[in-house]
Write an enzyme that holds these catalytic residues in place. Structure first.
Site, PDB file in Angstrom:
ATOM      1  N   ASN A  77      15.392  40.132 -34.791  1.00 33.31           N
ATOM      2  CA  ASN A  77      14.227  39.252 -34.728  1.00 33.31           C
ATOM      3  C   ASN A  77      12.990  39.994 -35.237  1.00 33.31           C
ATOM      4  O   ASN A  77      13.068  41.164 -35.604  1.00 33.31           O
ATOM      5  CB  ASN A  77      14.027  38.738 -33.297  1.00 33.31           C
ATOM      6  CG  ASN A  77      13.877  39.884 -32.317  1.00 33.31           C
ATOM      7  OD1 ASN A  77      12.945  40.672 -32.399  1.00 33.31           O
ATOM      8  ND2 ASN A  77      14.830  40.003 -31.393  1.00 33.31           N
ATOM      9  N   ASP A  83      19.722  37.225 -27.500  1.00 36.54           N
ATOM     10  CA  ASP A  83      20.499  36.562 -26.439  1.00 36.54           C
ATOM     11  C   ASP A  83      21.990  36.534 -26.771  1.00 36.54           C
ATOM     12  O   ASP A  83      22.827  36.473 -25.884  1.00 36.54           O
ATOM     13  CB  ASP A  83      19.988  35.129 -26.251  1.00 36.54           C
ATOM     14  CG  ASP A  83      18.610  35.125 -25.594  1.00 36.54           C
ATOM     15  OD1 ASP A  83      18.341  36.049 -24.794  1.00 36.54           O
ATOM     16  OD2 ASP A  83      17.801  34.211 -25.887  1.00 36.54           O
ATOM     17  N   LYS A 132      32.825  45.641 -44.699  1.00 31.73           N
ATOM     18  CA  LYS A 132      31.843  44.667 -45.174  1.00 31.73           C
ATOM     19  C   LYS A 132      32.507  43.304 -45.415  1.00 31.73           C
ATOM     20  O   LYS A 132      33.571  43.253 -46.052  1.00 31.73           O
ATOM     21  CB  LYS A 132      31.223  45.200 -46.479  1.00 31.73           C
ATOM     22  CG  LYS A 132      30.110  44.349 -46.990  1.00 31.73           C
ATOM     23  CD  LYS A 132      29.569  44.893 -48.306  1.00 31.73           C
ATOM     24  CE  LYS A 132      28.668  43.847 -48.934  1.00 31.73           C
ATOM     25  NZ  LYS A 132      28.664  43.903 -50.377  1.00 31.73           N
ATOM     26  N   PHE A 157       8.361  39.676 -19.920  1.00 28.96           N
ATOM     27  CA  PHE A 157       7.589  38.940 -20.918  1.00 28.96           C
ATOM     28  C   PHE A 157       8.310  37.625 -21.161  1.00 28.96           C
ATOM     29  O   PHE A 157       9.534  37.554 -21.017  1.00 28.96           O
ATOM     30  CB  PHE A 157       7.500  39.735 -22.230  1.00 28.96           C
ATOM     31  CG  PHE A 157       6.363  40.718 -22.250  1.00 28.96           C
ATOM     32  CD1 PHE A 157       6.399  41.852 -21.455  1.00 28.96           C
ATOM     33  CD2 PHE A 157       5.249  40.487 -23.054  1.00 28.96           C
ATOM     34  CE1 PHE A 157       5.344  42.751 -21.450  1.00 28.96           C
ATOM     35  CE2 PHE A 157       4.189  41.380 -23.066  1.00 28.96           C
ATOM     36  CZ  PHE A 157       4.237  42.515 -22.267  1.00 28.96           C
ATOM     37  N   LYS A 169      11.170  31.487 -15.633  1.00 22.43           N
ATOM     38  CA  LYS A 169      11.766  32.818 -15.852  1.00 22.43           C
ATOM     39  C   LYS A 169      11.379  33.774 -14.730  1.00 22.43           C
ATOM     40  O   LYS A 169      12.200  34.563 -14.261  1.00 22.43           O
ATOM     41  CB  LYS A 169      11.330  33.399 -17.201  1.00 22.43           C
ATOM     42  CG  LYS A 169      12.049  32.758 -18.374  1.00 22.43           C
ATOM     43  CD  LYS A 169      11.567  33.268 -19.724  1.00 22.43           C
ATOM     44  CE  LYS A 169      12.140  32.382 -20.834  1.00 22.43           C
ATOM     45  NZ  LYS A 169      11.534  32.596 -22.131  1.00 22.43           N
ATOM     46  N   LYS A 207      14.531  35.089 -12.638  1.00 25.07           N
ATOM     47  CA  LYS A 207      14.860  36.502 -12.868  1.00 25.07           C
ATOM     48  C   LYS A 207      14.296  37.399 -11.768  1.00 25.07           C
ATOM     49  O   LYS A 207      14.407  38.618 -11.851  1.00 25.07           O
ATOM     50  CB  LYS A 207      14.367  36.944 -14.253  1.00 25.07           C
ATOM     51  CG  LYS A 207      15.007  36.133 -15.402  1.00 25.07           C
ATOM     52  CD  LYS A 207      14.771  36.768 -16.764  1.00 25.07           C
ATOM     53  CE  LYS A 207      15.219  35.840 -17.893  1.00 25.07           C
ATOM     54  NZ  LYS A 207      15.376  36.510 -19.176  1.00 25.07           N
TER      55      LYS A 207
HETATM   56  N1  CTP Z   1      15.442  39.613 -21.693  1.00 29.30           N
HETATM   57  C1  CTP Z   1      16.421  40.525 -21.354  1.00 29.30           C
HETATM   58  N2  CTP Z   1      17.699  40.365 -21.784  1.00 29.30           N
HETATM   59  C2  CTP Z   1      18.017  39.314 -22.575  1.00 29.30           C
HETATM   60  C3  CTP Z   1      17.037  38.368 -22.931  1.00 29.30           C
HETATM   61  C4  CTP Z   1      15.757  38.560 -22.480  1.00 29.30           C
HETATM   62  O1  CTP Z   1      16.110  41.483 -20.638  1.00 29.30           O
HETATM   63  N3  CTP Z   1      19.278  39.176 -22.981  1.00 29.30           N
HETATM   64  C5  CTP Z   1      14.092  39.800 -21.164  1.00 29.30           C
HETATM   65  C6  CTP Z   1      13.019  40.051 -22.222  1.00 29.30           C
HETATM   66  O2  CTP Z   1      12.847  41.454 -22.423  1.00 29.30           O
HETATM   67  C7  CTP Z   1      11.781  39.437 -21.594  1.00 29.30           C
HETATM   68  C8  CTP Z   1      12.339  38.301 -20.745  1.00 29.30           C
HETATM   69  O3  CTP Z   1      13.708  38.599 -20.530  1.00 29.30           O
HETATM   70  O4  CTP Z   1      11.111  40.318 -20.733  1.00 29.30           O
HETATM   71  C9  CTP Z   1      12.225  36.937 -21.338  1.00 29.30           C
HETATM   72  O5  CTP Z   1      12.749  36.935 -22.646  1.00 29.30           O
HETATM   73  P1  CTP Z   1      12.703  35.604 -23.538  1.00 29.30           P
HETATM   74  O6  CTP Z   1      13.321  35.896 -24.858  1.00 29.30           O
HETATM   75  O7  CTP Z   1      11.326  35.032 -23.497  1.00 29.30           O
HETATM   76  O8  CTP Z   1      13.574  34.599 -22.684  1.00 29.30           O
HETATM   77  P2  CTP Z   1      15.106  34.409 -22.429  1.00 29.30           P
HETATM   78  O9  CTP Z   1      15.370  34.788 -21.019  1.00 29.30           O
HETATM   79  O10 CTP Z   1      15.928  35.051 -23.483  1.00 29.30           O
HETATM   80  O11 CTP Z   1      15.212  32.829 -22.504  1.00 29.30           O
HETATM   81  P3  CTP Z   1      14.990  31.846 -23.790  1.00 29.30           P
HETATM   82  O12 CTP Z   1      15.396  32.653 -24.991  1.00 29.30           O
HETATM   83  O13 CTP Z   1      15.877  30.709 -23.493  1.00 29.30           O
HETATM   84  O14 CTP Z   1      13.545  31.465 -23.795  1.00 29.30           O
END
Ligand code: CTP
Length: 400
Positions: free
Chosen positions: A208, A277, A287, A322, A336, A340
């Site tokens: 990303n 995710d 490859k 975050f 969240k 969490k």
């Molecule tokens: N985070 C994490 N592990 C993951 C995904 C996210 O530890 N696999 C943590 C990120 O570092 C951040 C928080 O969870 O502090 C929220 O991440 P975000 O990408 O906003 O949300 P997600 O929980 O992934 O949910 P969504 O993508 O559905 O918004």
């Protein structure tokens, strides 16, 4: 950053004196008022005019100068500094101060000041390793003087070894640390930053736009404020912040393992990383070749949610997450925070072009466990980090 701060910069006679010019520029750019004192030998390397022009203040060189004495006086110079920095500091000035000698303006000022003094030694490696020099440094450290270790490399005298003046940016950051409030003393802050990379094959990955800037700013400033900092970072183009314990990872699973292995040491965990995710179900050993098909389907599987896992197994740690959102910022972030099991979440509207991924500014809203929230204006990521750490310090020590 340094608005309202006064720095007295002492420059002694070493070839690295030219680097003090760049250091002065960094202090001035950060808003500090800087007065420069040069020794006689320093003036053999750089002219006072250079420092005078860049500091906007007269450069002090003589102990008995009627005009300067009237204007400032060496005692008042020593009094008005929030920090006295000597860079480069020769073996001679360090030896003089260790011996309590005051035979020129700089050594007199150093003896007279009650402000913190920060020496940045630079000299020939044999001089640096000489037990006489080492004993002087040790003695001064025992009295509370600060020292920055010289860098190792090719020295102007032709020798290779320890004795080089560290980069001006490193000296600058260490100065910031010495000037910062120490409200995170005794804390171990575990920060995650940057993107993760999920490999498809030996040459491709899913990732990303996260640059890591927010997490690195938090790590750097937490360290400046006295914390021990462990930074677990995905791949970024950023320099490792000074004094931070760095753990480089690539994938979400590596990040999870690195974080879990260090959780017991942490008192505060801040998860600023943009963790993928999902990851490809299979990483191809070779490859992936272009086939005849017009489409290629990727099958992905879920990565561990590191923050959710931390929320489950944390003990006394303060847990900060975050939330990167493009819609319904507050509702999604609060969800969240609750699911969490966090103490604080930093909600980030990543649909704005001036906030979130890969820019230097951020606009965030802080949501707390007790249901309260506060919105911060558009700020630099450094300032967001500072304000976030103010709140964290308060949550850790509510009565302070
Ligand atoms: N985070 C994490 N592990 C993951 C995904 C996210 O530890 N696999 C943590 C990120 O570092 C951040 C928080 O969870 O502090 C929220 O991440 P975000 O990408 O906003 O949300 P997600 O929980 O992934 O949910 P969504 O993508 O559905 O918004």
């Amino acid at each position: 950053m340094l608005k309202g701060k006064t720095i007295l910069l002492g420059v002694t006679g070493g070839i690295a004196a030219y680097k003090a010019v760049e250091l002065l520029r960094l202090y001035v750019k950060a808003g500090a008022e800087v007065f420069v004192v040069m020794t006689k030998s320093a003036r053999e390397f750089v002219t006072p005019l250079t420092f005078q022009t860049l500091s906007g203040n007269p450069v002090h060189t003589e102990l008995f100068n009627l005009y300067q004495e009237q204007e400032i006086g060496h005692i008042s110079l020593a009094d008005r500094a929030d920090l006295v920095v000597v860079a480069p500091a020769t073996a001679n000035i360090i030896g003089k101060v260790a011996g309590g000698l005051a035979d020129d303006l700089l050594s007199t000022t150093l003896l007279a000041t009650k402000s913190p003094v920060f020496f940045v030694p630079a000299m020939n490696v044999n001089m640096y390793e000489n037990p006489l020099y080492q004993a002087n440094q040790k003695k001064l450290e025992g009295f509370g003087y600060y020292f920055l270790e010289p860098a190792t490399g090719y020295l102007a005298c032709g020798w290779e070894g320890k004795g080089k003046l560290p980069e001006p940016q490193t000296i600058f950051e260490e100065s910031l640390r010495l000037l910062s409030p120490r409200d995170l003393n005794g804390e171990t802050v575990l920060v995650t930053a940057g993107p993760t990379r999920e490999e498809l094959d030996p040459v491709r990955y899913l990732s990303n736009y996260s640059s890591g800037k927010m997490g690195y700013a938090i790590a750097r400033i937490a360290r400046q404020r006295g914390a021990r900092v462990i930074l677990v970072s995905g791949p970024t183009a950023l320099a490792v912040p000074c004094g931070v314990e760095m753990v480089q990872v690539a994938s979400a699973r590596q990040m999870r393992d690195a974080v879990m292995a260090r959780l017991a040491e942490a008192t505060v965990v801040i998860k600023a990383a943009a963790v993928a995710d999902y990851r490809p179900t299979k990483r191809a050993e070779h490859k992936i070749k272009k086939g005849q098909e017009a489409e290629l389907e990727l099958i992905l599987e879920k990565n561990p949610d590191i923050l959710a896992e931390l929320g489950q197994c944390k003990t006394t740690q303060l847990l900060v997450g975050f939330a990167a959102e493009t819609t319904e910022l507050v509702e999604n972030a609060r969800k969240k925070l609750e699911t969490k099991n966090l103490d604080l979440i930093v909600a980030n509207d990543v649909s704005r072009s001036d906030a979130g991924f890969d820019v230097d500014t951020n606009a965030v809203r802080l949501l707390y466990r007790d249901g309260s929230s506060e919105e911060l204006p558009l700020l630099s990521k450094d300032e967001v980090a500072r304000q976030l750490l103010d709140r964290i310090a308060k949550l850790r020590h509510p009565s302070a």
